[in-house]
Scaffold this motif. Structure first.
Motif: not given
Length: 138
Positions: A21, A51-55, A83, A85, A102-105
């Motif tokens: 990360y 960022l909303f999500r980091e996987e 927005r 990804s 993968t990151v969503d932001g």
């Protein structure tokens, strides 16, 4: 290419999970800088990424002596680029895929503290990123 530090290695003698990360964040900021979306520009224009999500999906070990490269591609975006990804691949020098992050932001107006459409220079920068084969507009 990333340089691993001894502190990045866990008791199993491979890269600590949280380093993926950290390396992803560092690489994204370097890429944004190269695209002209510098910290100074973001501060002046009053916007920044959140960022909303980091996987991270771990596929193969990364060990201390491994030479690793990271790439980035845009895999989704709103048409106004508010927005997005990003997908990073961590690959060994021999071509072995070790992890996919993968990151969503989104972009935030740092003065209003609300989500916002970014300035034109950020849209132009994002549009220079390579797009994944499965890219989609959201």
């Amino acid at each position: 290419m990333i340089s691993l530090r001894w502190a990045d290695i866990d008791p199993n003698f491979h890269l600590r999970h949280s380093c993926y990360y950290d390396f992803g964040a560092q690489f994204r900021m370097q890429v944004l800088e190269e695209l002209g979306i510098t910290l100074q520009v973001m501060q002046h224009e009053g916007f920044g990424p959140i960022l909303f999500r980091e996987e991270c999906v771990f596929k193969r070990e990364i060990r201390f002596q491994d030479v690793i490269t990271i790439d980035v591609e845009l895999c989704a975006a709103r048409e106004d680029r508010s927005r997005w990804s990003f997908r990073h691949r961590f690959t060994r020098a021999d071509g072995t895929l070790c992890a996919v992050l993968t990151v969503d932001g989104a972009w935030m107006d740092t003065r209003l503290r609300k989500l916002a459409v970014p300035p034109a220079l950020a849209i132009e920068g994002i549009d220079k990123l390579p797009r994944s084969e499965d890219f989609r507009w959201t």
